[in-house]
Write a protein that holds these residues in place. Structure first.
Motif, short mmCIF file in Angstrom:
data_model
loop_
_atom_site.label_atom_id
_atom_site.label_comp_id
_atom_site.label_asym_id
_atom_site.label_seq_id
_atom_site.Cartn_x
_atom_site.Cartn_y
_atom_site.Cartn_z
N HIS A 334 -12.58 -5.23 -6.67
CA HIS A 334 -11.62 -4.92 -5.60
C HIS A 334 -10.25 -5.47 -5.98
O HIS A 334 -10.12 -6.62 -6.41
CB HIS A 334 -12.08 -5.54 -4.28
N PHE A 335 -9.22 -4.64 -5.82
CA PHE A 335 -7.84 -5.01 -6.10
C PHE A 335 -7.17 -5.45 -4.81
O PHE A 335 -7.10 -4.69 -3.84
CB PHE A 335 -7.07 -3.83 -6.68
N LEU A 336 -6.65 -6.66 -4.81
CA LEU A 336 -5.92 -7.17 -3.66
C LEU A 336 -4.49 -7.47 -4.10
O LEU A 336 -4.25 -8.46 -4.81
CB LEU A 336 -6.59 -8.44 -3.11
N PRO A 337 -3.51 -6.63 -3.73
CA PRO A 337 -2.13 -6.85 -4.20
C PRO A 337 -1.51 -8.08 -3.58
O PRO A 337 -1.79 -8.44 -2.44
CB PRO A 337 -1.41 -5.57 -3.75
N SER A 338 -0.64 -8.73 -4.35
CA SER A 338 0.09 -9.88 -3.84
C SER A 338 1.09 -9.40 -2.79
O SER A 338 1.69 -8.34 -2.92
CB SER A 338 0.82 -10.59 -4.99
N GLU A 339 1.26 -10.22 -1.75
CA GLU A 339 2.17 -9.83 -0.67
C GLU A 339 3.63 -10.04 -1.03
O GLU A 339 4.51 -9.39 -0.49
CB GLU A 339 1.83 -10.65 0.59
#
Length: 465
Positions: A334-339
Motif C-alpha cells: 500500500h502506497f501512503l503519500p506524504s502530506e
C-alpha cells in the motif's frame, strides 16, 4: 479419587457384587488402565469399571478428584466430568441448519489440550467467556469423534468463570500450546473496495496482515483474534477472519513492541524510478531521506499503476518484506503519500563528471547502448528507457521513466505506446538504438548509489557531432 474416598467406592462395588473378590476387582481396574494405554488414572478406571458392573454412582457422592479430572485422564464414555483450565481458542456463536446454537473452543488444563463443543444454553453461556479466561466445565461428557476425544457441554452442563483473562498468561499458554489465537496490535488500516486490510504486530512483534470484509467493524489498539485461517504470502503472515472467527478488543493493554518494531516492514522515501520485468512485475527505486537508494521487487503487475502515479513523490510503503537481497512487495503493498508535498523546489543540476558526481548532476556523455520496454495495463501505458553512458571518467547505467525523454530519443508519445503493436514498436526501438549508438548526449538527472551508480535521467538533448 484417592485414599478413603477410593475405598468407599470399592466397598460400594463389593457390597453390590457380593460374588466378586477384592483381587478380581483390582484386576478389572488394572485391565481397564491397560485398555487405555496407561493414560488414565486408577480413579478414572475405577469409575468405568463401576459403570460396566452396573453399580450406579450418584454425582453428589463423587469426590472432587473423581469428577474433576485432568485432560490426560479422559476417555470416551465419561459423563458428569468437571474440568478446570483455560480457554485458549474459541469460535463465535454459530447456528446449525436447524437453528441450534453451538460454540467450539480449545481447552487446556496447563498440561494437555482438548477440543470442546458447547450446545444450546451452554453455548450461550460460553459465548460470554473471553479467550484466556480460567474456567470450570461442569457436568461435561467425553465422546470420540474422527478418532479424537472431544468434550461436550450439553443439557445440564455449565461453564463457570474462575478468573478473567490475563493477556500475559494467555501469551505464555500460546507459546506452549498450538492454537489459532493471536494477540494483535493495529498499526495501520487500509480500506479497499473488496476488503479491509489491517497491518498489525503480533505477540512476537512481527508484521501480520489481517484481512476483514469491507464493511467489517475495525478494532482499535490491541485485540485478541481467534479461530482464523492463516497463510504465508511471500514471507508475510496473512490472517483471514471468516464467519466463525472471534475478535475481542482489549480495553487495557500496553504495547509489548518497541517503537522501532515497524521499521523492517515499512519503507519510506521518494519514488525516483521503476523498471518493468519482461513478464510480470517490476522493480521500484526509492530514495530515502539519508540519500540511500532502495529497490523494491514486485512479482505482479497489480502495483505498477501506483508506482507510476507516485513517481517523484515521497511515500510510505506498507506491506513490504525484507528479503536477503532487498525489499519484496507483498500482495498487500500500500502506497501512503506524504502530506507535506505542497511545494517542490526547482532542482538545480550542477555540471560534474560521473566519477565523482552524486545527487543532481548535468553532464555530456556518449551513448553506448539504449533499450525501451513498455506494457499496457487497462489502457494505462508504462515504460522504462535504459541506457549505458560514458563521459570519459566513468561508465554508468541510466534509467528514465520520463515522457519527455521517450519523446526526445524515440519520437514517440507515451500515449502511443498502447496503440502500437509489439512488432512495430520493436522495429522502431531497434532502429533508434542502432542509429543513436555512439551519439553524444547532454543529460540532466539524479546520480544515486555508492558502488553501482545509477543515473535517473530527467532530461536529455542530442548533441550535434
Amino acid at each position: 479419587m484417592e485414599g478413603m474416598h477410593s475405598e468407599e467406592l470399592v466397598s460400594e462395588i463389593l457390597r453390590k457384587r457380593p460374588g466378586m473378590t477384592r483381587q478380581e476387582l483390582e484386576r478389572l481396574i488394572e485391565e481397564k488402565i491397560q485398555e487405555f494405554g496407561g493414560i488414565i488414572r486408577r480413579d478414572a478406571a475405577l469409575l468405568l469399571v463401576a459403570k460396566e458392573l452396573g453399580v450406579a454412582v450418584h454425582r453428589e457422592k463423587l469426590l472432587r478428584s473423581l469428577s474433576s479430572l485432568k485432560v490426560r485422564d479422559l476417555a470416551a464414555g465419561f459423563r458428569g466430568v468437571d474440568l478446570e483450565g483455560y480457554i485458549i481458542e474459541r469460535s463465535s456463536l454459530g447456528l446449525t441448519k436447524e437453528g441450534k446454537p453451538y460454540l467450539r473452543f480449545l481447552f487446556t488444563d496447563g498440561e494437555d489440550v482438548i477440543r470442546v463443543v458447547a450446545w444450546d444454553e451452554a453455548a450461550g453461556a460460553a459465548a460470554n467467556v473471553s479467550v484466556g479466561a480460567r474456567v470450570v466445565l461442569r457436568k461435561s461428557s467425553v465422546v470420540q469423534r474422527k478418532g479424537k476425544l472431544e468434550v461436550v457441554l450439553g443439557r445440564g452442563s455449565s461453564i463457570e468463570v474462575r478468573e478473567p483473562p490475563n493477556v500475559n498468561s494467555l501469551i505464555e499458554l500460546l507459546s506452549r500450546f498450538r492454537a489459532k489465537t493471536e494477540v494483535l496490535e493495529v498499526k495501520k488500516v487500509v480500506r479497499e473496495a473488496e476488503r479491509t486490510v489491517l497491518f498489525c504486530l503480533d505477540r512476537s512483534c512481527n508484521l501480520v496482515c489481517l484481512v476483514l470484509p469491507p464493511d467489517a467493524e475495525v478494532p482499535e489498539g490491541s485485540f485478541i483474534l481467534s479461530n482464523f485461517s492463516e497463510e504465508r504470502m511471500r514471507g508475510l503472515r496473512v490472517l483471514r477472519c471468516g464467519r466463525e472467527c472471534f475478535l475481542e478488543v482489549l480495553r487495557e493493554h500496553a504495547s509489548r513492541c518497541a517503537p522501532t518494531a515497524m521499521q523492517d516492514f515499512v519503507a519510506r522515501g521518494r519514488v525516483v524510478g521503476y523498471l518493468l520485468f519482461r513478464k510480470l512485475g517490476g522493480r521500484l527505486f526509492l530514495l530515502t531521506e539519508s540519500g540511500q537508494l532502495q529497490d523494491l521487487v514486485m512479482f505482479s503487475d497489480a502495483h505498477l499503476p501506483n508506482v507510476k502515479r507516485f513517481l517523484g513523490r515521497t511515500v510510505e510503503l506498507w506491506g513490504v518484506v525484507r528479503g536477503k537481497a532487498g525489499l519484496i512487495a507483498s500482495h498487500f503493498l500500500h502506497f501512503l503519500p506524504s502530506e507535506d508535498q505542497a511545494h517542490t523546489p526547482e532542482v538545480q543540476y550542477p555540471e560534474k563528471p560521473l566519477l565523482v558526481a552524486t545527487g543532481p548532476v548535468s553532464l555530456r556523455a556518449t551513448l553506448i547502448s539504449l533499450r525501451l520496454r513498455s506494457k499496457c495495463l487497462n489502457g494505462e501505458p508504462l515504460f522504462h528507457v535504459t541506457a549505458l553512458v560514458d563521459d570519459g571518467t566513468a561508465c554508468v547505467q541510466a534509467l528514465s521513466n520520463s515522457p519527455g525523454v521517450l519523446r526526445k530519443l524515440y519520437g514517440i508519445e507515451e500515449s502511443d505506446l498502447c496503440e502500437m503493436g509489439g512488432e512495430a514498436l520493436g522495429k522502431i526501438t531497434d532502429y533508434v538504438a542502432s542509429e543513436l549508438r555512439g551519439a553524444d548526449l547532454y543529460l540532466e538527472g539524479l546520480l544515486v548509489g555508492a558502488v553501482n551508480k545509477l543515473m535517473l535521467i530527467h532530461r536529455v538533448e542530442l548533441l550535434q557531432s
